[in-house]
Enzyme design. Structure first.
Site, PDB file in Angstrom:
ATOM      1  CE1 TYR A 143      -2.861  -3.230   0.550  1.00  0.00           C
ATOM      2  CE2 TYR A 143      -4.453  -1.451   0.645  1.00  0.00           C
ATOM      3  CZ  TYR A 143      -4.167  -2.786   0.476  1.00  0.00           C
ATOM      4  OH  TYR A 143      -5.171  -3.683   0.231  1.00  0.00           O
ATOM      5  CE  LYS A 190       1.071 -18.354  -0.016  1.00  0.00           C
ATOM      6  NZ  LYS A 190       0.201 -19.534   0.079  1.00  0.00           N
ATOM      7  CG  ASP A 223      -2.676 -20.351   1.671  1.00  0.00           C
ATOM      8  OD1 ASP A 223      -2.308 -20.546   2.841  1.00  0.00           O
ATOM      9  OD2 ASP A 223      -2.004 -20.686   0.682  1.00  0.00           O
ATOM     10  CG  ASP A 247      -8.124  -3.866   1.874  1.00  0.00           C
ATOM     11  OD1 ASP A 247      -9.288  -3.728   2.280  1.00  0.00           O
ATOM     12  OD2 ASP A 247      -7.653  -3.213   0.920  1.00  0.00           O
ATOM     13  CG  ASP A 251     -14.172  -5.441   2.951  1.00  0.00           C
ATOM     14  OD1 ASP A 251     -14.049  -4.749   3.981  1.00  0.00           O
ATOM     15  OD2 ASP A 251     -14.452  -4.965   1.835  1.00  0.00           O
TER      16      ASP A 251
END
Ligand code: NAD
Length: 499
Positions: A143, A190, A223, A247, A251
């Protein structure tokens, strides 16, 4: 405009709490409606607030300020250090910057905190037992917006993960868990693939966890961790994760509760904090008086705890839970089976006000406390640890349309010298020289690794500059370099796949 809210409750406290100045941005679309409803509830609950209105969003964008915030608003934010913000409409096209990203990054709001709770059986959800708080790192990762198109076929986005950034967010998550009576913090990364960046986040998480032996801690690969979260959210409590995963996860998690319109979030930094609903400005229903103010109201509850009015926060939150239990719902969560009455925005606020002082009977009630301890100083505030760095090579990235690693290697080997020699060429990270596979798909972007020759004297930047001169003399277009270091004696770069 300036207004002081200090009254609204029948019972007067012995010593009134001094009003805390907060900045208020009503926002766009449904923003003004849900802000009005929220402020009415806060006033009735006896929140001691000195409201300072600031202008953010669409109107400001349209004045030609691409960041969507007027210069005077920064001064108010600096003075009050707290912003309660309605949702903003970002105009399409025209190079407008995301106001949220601007505010978060300019003010150093590094922690995004989003409680995601199911209100079963009053709001339909597949996950009745869900009560998860996602703590997302808010400033780093991909970001930074550091992107470059490097060749005709390849664009790059830089992922930056820093030790101070990891320390701050991990410590924040553990402190949050402690202050809110939670039992476990789960870290999602990850790091099986991104060993240096996500590996740093995981390592720092483990280091910080050692300071909180009273809390459980665990790490998941993002994951499988997300998959497990989506099917068994009751296994999770507080989640801490880097920006991009956070992010997405926050959501998904909010959606799983069955009511995105009812989630609030806090963006917290060392100096300032911003509180908002997680939904947008909902232009499709703006001006109709039917928007659900719950997301903003619950964000305001987090704000009250932040500014030291935990008792008012509990009172508002419990009255809100009681209202939801009573089946008094705005149209977005209304269902004939579960709801008793469909209410507009203002009616809903009035229903919450009527229930101030009540506690929920089926849903869990809340009892906020002021955080008992201050956040311990982090190494972020201390000096960066000293490390030794030894230059041992360089990755030179070349733009070349011709898909032939052998001929590229022959040209580059002519550039060997000055203690450096070509040892590897990769394409999208996969080794294509020496001894690549003919099946490997290649694009016009080649990472060419030169390493210090065994026994050569120490390298310095002049050696790299001379190498680049020789690469250029072969008619090759280099587009960037990355230096290869040993840091404290260990390789501080990833190996190529197959290297
Ligand atoms: P949105 O969240 O505004 O709306 C999505 C859907 O949810 C719509 O059908 C809307 O009616 C409904 N909805 C949202 N909030 C609701 C509420 N409180 N009560 C009832 N229904 C509600 O998302 P969008 O339509 O993708 O975006 C609209 C605008 O909001 C865009 O300009 C976007 O950039 C902006 N946005 C702002 C923020 C923010 O300021 N933090 C966040 C997301 C989107």
């Amino acid at each position: 405009m300036k207004a002081v809210i200090e009254s609204g409750v029948a019972r007067k406290p012995a010593r009134p709490t001094p009003a805390t100045a907060i900045a208020v941005a009503r926002g766009d679309g449904i923003g003004p409606e849900i802000m009005e409803a929220t402020l009415e509830v806060l006033a009735a609950a006896g929140a001691a607030l000195d409201l300072r209105e600031v202008e953010l969003g669409e109107k400001v964008y349209r004045q030609g300020l691409t960041a969507g915030i007027a210069p005077a608003a920064w001064d108010t934010l600096r003075e009050t250090r707290v912003l309660l913000k309605g949702p903003i409409t970002t105009p399409q096209g025209g190079g407008y910057k995301s106001l949220n990203v601007t505010i978060r990054k300019t003010l150093g709001l590094y922690a995004n905190v989003r409680p995601c709770i199911s209100y079963h059986p009053f709001v339909a959800t597949k996950h009745p037992g869900m009560d998860v708080v996602v703590v997302r790192e808010n400033e780093e990762d991909t970001y930074g917006g550091i992107e470059h198109q490097q060749t005709a076929e390849v664009a790059q986005c830089l992922k930056l993960i820093t030790r101070p950034g990891c320390e701050r967010i991990c410590r924040y998550a553990f402190e949050y868990a402690l202050a809110n009576g939670r039992r476990k913090v789960s870290c999602l990364t990850k790091d099986n693939i991104m060993k240096l960046t996500d590996g740093l986040f995981h390592r720092v998480f483990d280091e910080v966890a050692r300071d909180y032996p009273q809390l459980e801690s665990e790490h998941w690969i993002v994951d499988i961790g997300t998959a497990r979260l989506a099917t068994q959210p009751e296994r999770f409590d507080v989640i801490v994760t880097p920006n991009l995963y956070g992010d997405i996860i926050s959501d998904v998690t909010a959606e799983m509760t069955g009511s995105v319109g009812m989630a609030g979030s806090a963006n917290v930094g060392d100096q300032l904090a911003m509180f908002e609903a997680i939904h947008g400005s909902a232009p499709d229903i703006a001006g109709q008086g039917i928007a659900n103010p719950s997301g903003l109201l619950l964000a305001a509850v987090q704000m009250l705890v932040h500014i030291g009015q935990a008792d008012v926060a509990s009172k508002v939150h419990n009255a809100w839970l009681r209202t939801i239990e009573a089946g008094l719902h705005t149209p977005d969560v209304y269902s004939p089976e579960r709801s008793k009455r469909k209410l507009g925005t203002r009616e809903f606020a009035a229903a919450v006000i009527e229930r101030l002082g009540e506690r929920p009977q089926t849903l869990n009630s809340v009892a906020y406390r002021q955080p008992a301890r201050r956040q311990a100083p982090t190494r972020a505030q201390a000096e960066a640890p000293a490390v030794t760095k030894e230059l041992v090579g360089v990755d030179v990235f070349i733009d070349r349309r011709e898909r032939d690693p052998e001929s590229l290697a022959r040209l580059l080997q002519r550039a060997n010298g000055g203690g450096l020699e070509l040892t590897l060429i990769t394409n999208r990270g996969v080794k294509v020289w020496p001894q690549g596979f003919p099946e490997t798909f290649c694009v016009d972007h080649w990472r060419c690794r030169f390493r210090r020759v065994d026994g050569a004297s120490a390298l310095d930047h002049r050696d790299l500059l001379a190498l680049l001169g020789r690469v250029r003399d072969q008619g090759l277009d280099f587009i960037k370099t990355e230096h290869l270091y040993l840091i404290d004696g260990k390789p501080a770069f990833s190996l190529g796949q197959g290297e």
